[in-house]
Design a protein around this motif. Structure first.
Motif, PDB file in Angstrom:
ATOM      1  N   SER A   5       0.756  -1.363  -0.077  1.00  0.00           N
ATOM      2  CA  SER A   5       0.243   0.029  -0.020  1.00  0.00           C
ATOM      3  C   SER A   5       0.735   1.092  -0.226  1.00  0.00           C
ATOM      4  O   SER A   5       0.207   2.276   0.080  1.00  0.00           O
ATOM      5  N   ASP A   6       2.055   1.230  -0.232  1.00  0.00           N
ATOM      6  CA  ASP A   6       3.230   2.245  -0.124  1.00  0.00           C
ATOM      7  C   ASP A   6       2.899   3.259   1.260  1.00  0.00           C
ATOM      8  O   ASP A   6       3.222   4.151   0.937  1.00  0.00           O
ATOM      9  N   SER A   7       2.693   2.676   2.141  1.00  0.00           N
ATOM     10  CA  SER A   7       2.516   3.324   3.601  1.00  0.00           C
ATOM     11  C   SER A   7       3.750   2.807   4.432  1.00  0.00           C
ATOM     12  O   SER A   7       3.515   3.326   5.685  1.00  0.00           O
ATOM     13  N   TYR A   8       4.937   2.199   4.158  1.00  0.00           N
ATOM     14  CA  TYR A   8       5.893   1.945   5.002  1.00  0.00           C
ATOM     15  C   TYR A   8       6.825   3.170   5.540  1.00  0.00           C
ATOM     16  O   TYR A   8       7.393   2.917   6.514  1.00  0.00           O
ATOM     17  N   GLY A   9       6.638   4.123   4.891  1.00  0.00           N
ATOM     18  CA  GLY A   9       7.032   5.376   5.334  1.00  0.00           C
ATOM     19  C   GLY A   9       6.320   6.213   6.382  1.00  0.00           C
ATOM     20  O   GLY A   9       6.747   7.145   7.169  1.00  0.00           O
ATOM     21  N   SER A  10       5.067   5.968   6.837  1.00  0.00           N
ATOM     22  CA  SER A  10       4.149   6.456   7.691  1.00  0.00           C
ATOM     23  C   SER A  10       4.248   6.340   9.065  1.00  0.00           C
ATOM     24  O   SER A  10       5.209   5.423   9.526  1.00  0.00           O
ATOM     25  N   ASP A  11       3.794   7.450   9.928  1.00  0.00           N
ATOM     26  CA  ASP A  11       3.863   7.292  11.203  1.00  0.00           C
ATOM     27  C   ASP A  11       3.106   6.211  11.730  1.00  0.00           C
ATOM     28  O   ASP A  11       3.429   5.396  12.867  1.00  0.00           O
ATOM     29  N   GLU A  12       1.908   5.773  10.994  1.00  0.00           N
ATOM     30  CA  GLU A  12       1.220   4.549  11.521  1.00  0.00           C
ATOM     31  C   GLU A  12       1.906   3.237  11.486  1.00  0.00           C
ATOM     32  O   GLU A  12       1.896   2.574  12.234  1.00  0.00           O
ATOM     33  N   PHE A  13       2.758   3.090  10.251  1.00  0.00           N
ATOM     34  CA  PHE A  13       3.459   1.930  10.082  1.00  0.00           C
ATOM     35  C   PHE A  13       4.631   1.824  11.316  1.00  0.00           C
ATOM     36  O   PHE A  13       4.786   0.791  11.738  1.00  0.00           O
ATOM     37  N   ALA A  14       5.100   3.093  11.451  1.00  0.00           N
ATOM     38  CA  ALA A  14       6.216   3.044  12.471  1.00  0.00           C
ATOM     39  C   ALA A  14       5.573   2.647  14.037  1.00  0.00           C
ATOM     40  O   ALA A  14       6.207   2.123  14.765  1.00  0.00           O
ATOM     41  N   ARG A  15       4.486   3.368  14.508  1.00  0.00           N
ATOM     42  CA  ARG A  15       4.234   2.888  15.519  1.00  0.00           C
ATOM     43  C   ARG A  15       3.595   1.340  15.754  1.00  0.00           C
ATOM     44  O   ARG A  15       3.931   0.919  16.568  1.00  0.00           O
ATOM     45  N   GLU A  16       3.038   0.932  14.595  1.00  0.00           N
ATOM     46  CA  GLU A  16       2.698  -0.461  14.651  1.00  0.00           C
ATOM     47  C   GLU A  16       4.070  -1.225  14.829  1.00  0.00           C
ATOM     48  O   GLU A  16       3.914  -2.286  15.721  1.00  0.00           O
ATOM     49  N   LEU A  17       5.022  -1.175  14.015  1.00  0.00           N
ATOM     50  CA  LEU A  17       6.221  -1.728  14.347  1.00  0.00           C
ATOM     51  C   LEU A  17       6.857  -1.743  15.814  1.00  0.00           C
ATOM     52  O   LEU A  17       7.339  -2.510  16.304  1.00  0.00           O
ATOM     53  N   ASP A  18       6.948  -0.241  16.004  1.00  0.00           N
ATOM     54  CA  ASP A  18       7.116   0.008  17.572  1.00  0.00           C
ATOM     55  C   ASP A  18       6.612  -0.754  18.721  1.00  0.00           C
ATOM     56  O   ASP A  18       7.084  -1.462  19.505  1.00  0.00           O
TER      57      ASP A  18
END
Length: 189
Positions: free
Chosen positions: A67-80
């Motif tokens: 979905s090309d959202s790997y640079g988003s804050d939501e992606f970062a929060r989920e992985l965090d």
């Protein structure tokens, strides 16, 4: 009459003693069964649990890349959240070799670059557990410090590496077994 009372007292004492020995035997048997099951299956259950966590994190990265959202804050929060909850390190790199995500507890950027560009010179003892279409899951490290690691490159060009330590299971099993023995001994007394 006195003889009959003595026989009756012996039977009562004997039945009490039998129940006590049956209870002690059942307790010791239960504890031994727990120790045996812990020894035989805890490692497998633990490893399957770690594999499930790694697969879930992989799916998160794959969906974000599609979905090309790997640079988003939501992606970062989920992985965090995943990294904090499961003691994982994660590193994600885009097609242009720019780091898009490095976990809060550090990442394995050098290992990822080594896998991507083929200049791996890691002295680890690596055992491949699973080969997927675009990833490899393996056990790496030495006896005292082992990791479950997944790395790969998705169809979108996103490269990733994730690691989670495995050494804590042996220590946990030893502690649990000591606890079972201690509780069993105290319970038998």
């Amino acid at each position: 009459m006195k003889q009959w009372n003595k026989q009756q007292k012996k039977k009562v004492h004997s039945i009490r003693g039998q129940f006590a020995w049956i209870f002690i035997g059942l307790m010791i048997g239960t504890i031994l069964l727990c120790l045996l099951l812990n020894y035989m299956f805890l490692g497998r259950v633990y490893m399957q649990s770690k594999m499930d966590v790694i697969h879930d994190a992989y799916e998160t990265i794959k969906q974000a890349a599609e979905s090309d959202s790997y640079g988003s804050d939501e992606f970062a929060r989920e992985l965090d959240d995943v990294c904090r909850s499961y003691n994982m390190t994660v590193c994600v790199m885009d097609v242009n070799s720019n780091m898009k995500y490095v976990s809060i507890n550090g990442g394995e950027e050098t290992r990822l670059l080594g896998y991507v560009f083929g200049f791996r010179t890691f002295p680890d003892n690596e055992r491949v557990i699973e080969n997927g279409d675009d990833y490899v899951i393996q056990r790496t490290g030495q006896e005292n410090k082992e990791y479950l690691e997944i790395y790969g490159r998705l169809n979108t060009g996103i490269s990733f590496i994730m690691q989670t330590p495995l050494s804590s299971i042996q220590e946990s099993a030893k502690i649990a077994n000591r606890f079972y023995v201690l509780v069993g001994c105290l319970g038998a007394l």
